[in-house]
Design a protein around this motif. Sequence first.
Motif, mmCIF file in Angstrom:
data_model
loop_
_atom_site.group_PDB
_atom_site.id
_atom_site.type_symbol
_atom_site.label_atom_id
_atom_site.label_comp_id
_atom_site.label_asym_id
_atom_site.label_seq_id
_atom_site.Cartn_x
_atom_site.Cartn_y
_atom_site.Cartn_z
ATOM 1 N N ASN A 138 0.824 -1.208 0.000
ATOM 2 C CA ASN A 138 0.000 0.000 0.000
ATOM 3 C C ASN A 138 0.862 1.263 0.000
ATOM 4 O O ASN A 138 0.520 2.262 -0.635
ATOM 5 N N GLU A 139 1.994 1.207 0.718
ATOM 6 C CA GLU A 139 2.893 2.361 0.721
ATOM 7 C C GLU A 139 3.418 2.638 -0.685
ATOM 8 O O GLU A 139 3.417 3.799 -1.148
ATOM 9 N N ASN A 140 3.855 1.604 -1.383
ATOM 10 C CA ASN A 140 4.389 1.785 -2.731
ATOM 11 C C ASN A 140 3.316 2.286 -3.691
ATOM 12 O O ASN A 140 3.594 3.143 -4.553
ATOM 13 N N ARG A 141 2.122 1.759 -3.554
ATOM 14 C CA ARG A 141 1.030 2.221 -4.426
ATOM 15 C C ARG A 141 0.700 3.682 -4.143
ATOM 16 O O ARG A 141 0.487 4.470 -5.068
ATOM 17 N N ALA A 142 0.677 4.060 -2.845
ATOM 18 C CA ALA A 142 0.390 5.439 -2.475
ATOM 19 C C ALA A 142 1.444 6.389 -3.025
ATOM 20 O O ALA A 142 1.129 7.498 -3.491
ATOM 21 N N LYS A 143 2.713 5.975 -2.988
ATOM 22 C CA LYS A 143 3.784 6.826 -3.492
ATOM 23 C C LYS A 143 3.678 7.034 -5.000
ATOM 24 O O LYS A 143 4.050 8.097 -5.520
ATOM 25 N N LYS A 144 3.179 6.024 -5.710
ATOM 26 C CA LYS A 144 2.932 6.204 -7.139
ATOM 27 C C LYS A 144 1.735 7.134 -7.370
ATOM 28 O O LYS A 144 1.801 8.054 -8.197
ATOM 29 N N LEU A 145 0.659 6.895 -6.633
ATOM 30 C CA LEU A 145 -0.557 7.670 -6.852
ATOM 31 C C LEU A 145 -0.385 9.148 -6.502
ATOM 32 O O LEU A 145 -1.083 10.002 -7.054
ATOM 33 N N ARG A 146 0.524 9.477 -5.561
ATOM 34 C CA ARG A 146 0.689 10.885 -5.195
ATOM 35 C C ARG A 146 1.434 11.671 -6.278
ATOM 36 O O ARG A 146 1.529 12.883 -6.210
ATOM 37 N N ARG A 147 1.977 10.965 -7.275
ATOM 38 C CA ARG A 147 2.667 11.636 -8.371
ATOM 39 C C ARG A 147 2.207 11.041 -9.689
ATOM 40 O O ARG A 147 2.961 10.421 -10.429
ATOM 41 N N PHE A 148 0.893 11.174 -9.957
ATOM 42 C CA PHE A 148 0.269 10.813 -11.235
ATOM 43 C C PHE A 148 0.244 9.316 -11.525
ATOM 44 O O PHE A 148 -0.164 8.909 -12.608
ATOM 45 N N GLY A 149 0.690 8.479 -10.596
ATOM 46 C CA GLY A 149 0.741 7.047 -10.839
ATOM 47 C C GLY A 149 2.070 6.562 -11.374
ATOM 48 O O GLY A 149 2.227 5.392 -11.732
ATOM 49 N N VAL A 150 3.048 7.469 -11.418
ATOM 50 C CA VAL A 150 4.349 7.156 -12.010
ATOM 51 C C VAL A 150 5.234 6.398 -11.025
ATOM 52 O O VAL A 150 5.321 6.749 -9.847
ATOM 53 N N ASP A 151 5.893 5.356 -11.511
ATOM 54 C CA ASP A 151 6.914 4.634 -10.755
ATOM 55 C C ASP A 151 8.260 5.261 -11.106
ATOM 56 O O ASP A 151 8.846 4.976 -12.163
ATOM 57 N N TYR A 152 8.762 6.127 -10.215
ATOM 58 C CA TYR A 152 9.954 6.892 -10.551
ATOM 59 C C TYR A 152 11.228 6.054 -10.577
ATOM 60 O O TYR A 152 12.268 6.516 -11.074
ATOM 61 N N LYS A 153 11.156 4.844 -10.069
ATOM 62 C CA LYS A 153 12.328 3.973 -10.154
ATOM 63 C C LYS A 153 12.592 3.555 -11.604
ATOM 64 O O LYS A 153 13.727 3.228 -11.966
ATOM 65 N N ASN A 154 11.537 3.527 -12.414
ATOM 66 C CA ASN A 154 11.664 3.045 -13.791
ATOM 67 C C ASN A 154 11.186 4.048 -14.838
ATOM 68 O O ASN A 154 11.207 3.743 -16.039
ATOM 69 N N PHE A 155 10.759 5.228 -14.409
ATOM 70 C CA PHE A 155 10.083 6.157 -15.313
ATOM 71 C C PHE A 155 11.040 6.767 -16.343
ATOM 72 O O PHE A 155 10.638 7.088 -17.451
ATOM 73 N N ARG A 156 12.304 6.947 -15.961
ATOM 74 C CA ARG A 156 13.263 7.570 -16.869
ATOM 75 C C ARG A 156 14.369 6.576 -17.247
ATOM 76 O O ARG A 156 14.745 5.716 -16.456
ATOM 77 N N ASP A 157 14.868 6.753 -18.455
ATOM 78 C CA ASP A 157 15.901 5.849 -18.954
ATOM 79 C C ASP A 157 17.292 6.334 -18.543
ATOM 80 O O ASP A 157 17.433 7.300 -17.776
#
Length: 375
Positions: free
Chosen positions: A203-222
């Motif tokens: 739930n923590e990981n999902r909340a952290k994605k949802l607070r920033r548009f749903g983006v997973d910042y660990k993988n969002f950029r190349d």
Amino acid sequence: MSSGSGKMPLFVPVNLPEMEKAALDVIRSGQIAAGPLVEQFERELSQLVKKDHIVLTNDMTSALILALKLSGVQPGDKVATQAFSCLSTNSAIAIVGAEPVWIDINPKILSMCPEDLGRKMSPDIKAVLLYHIAGYPAETAKISSICRTNSIKLIEDCNNALGALTGGSPVGQMGDFSVYSFYPNRQVNGFEGGAVVCPDDANENRAKKLRRFGVDYKNFRDHRGEIDPGCDVPEIGISASFSQLNAAVSLAQLPTLAARQAQTLRNAERLRAGLVNIKGINLIATDKDKLPAYWVFLIYAEQRDQLLETLKRNNINASILHQRNDVYTGFSPVQAQLDGTEYIMGHIMAIPCGWWLGEENIDAIANTIAEFYTD
């Protein structure tokens, strides 16, 4: 009437030289929106509330929106809640497309009424949103039991209850989720901010994605730092991140938080002693195992509106605090039959007791109230 010693505001934001330096350091660094101080404040807050899996947000309402989504609340579902509350709480229900079920409050203990919740429980209710009113601990154990029996989520709204205890533990321990606020008049005040406490890593990981548009910042950029077109965003979230600047200001307050809370508690105890025998005033009963945070000191007053005017004339910034939310046509249904809530709306008064007041201020408040009823 007693005039007291200068103005006695209901709320005063913390203002420390350390906060100014911390804010200036962040501004000069250029790293304002995000940074390591956010995670540091999440860790520090975890120590305060004795819970892991904390996700900071831009404000309390966003934290509640996340908690409702994580609880599985969908458009058309119902959420049990209290009408006597801040609109910043119940607005989250409407924002996610759900409908409030207005639960009455027991005025004697100033808590959502477990019996009324039990009577109104239905399969359409997907979550209970429990507000610890003005930092006074609610009947959480009974309400949590009802939620477990009906297999629904409990969200504790601890937005002004930082420092409140039940059985020696911070409030927020029994809910599936709990929410805090760092609005400028809270125990720890950023420029704004909130937090949702989650039950586990998922739930923590999902909340952290949802607070920033749903983006997973660990993988969002190349590897170039550019947005990776192959990185999917399967669940669209909102813009609700807590800033590095907010974190810096909030962290700078933590070393002095315990002293401020202790002074507030001393003021509340002195105020209670000064009001306990005044005919026309009824104090809120608190169980021995419950310690309010005393965001404000709450009383029930006969001739409440006249007393309110008298206090304000004497530079004592008392308040009715909340307007019952079920009168607003933006909610459906509107205006429930809530006898306890109706009594509260006719008698409740919040009076100052915070750390910024000295003994002479507290005595002036008690004396002004006593003289009002004597006259």
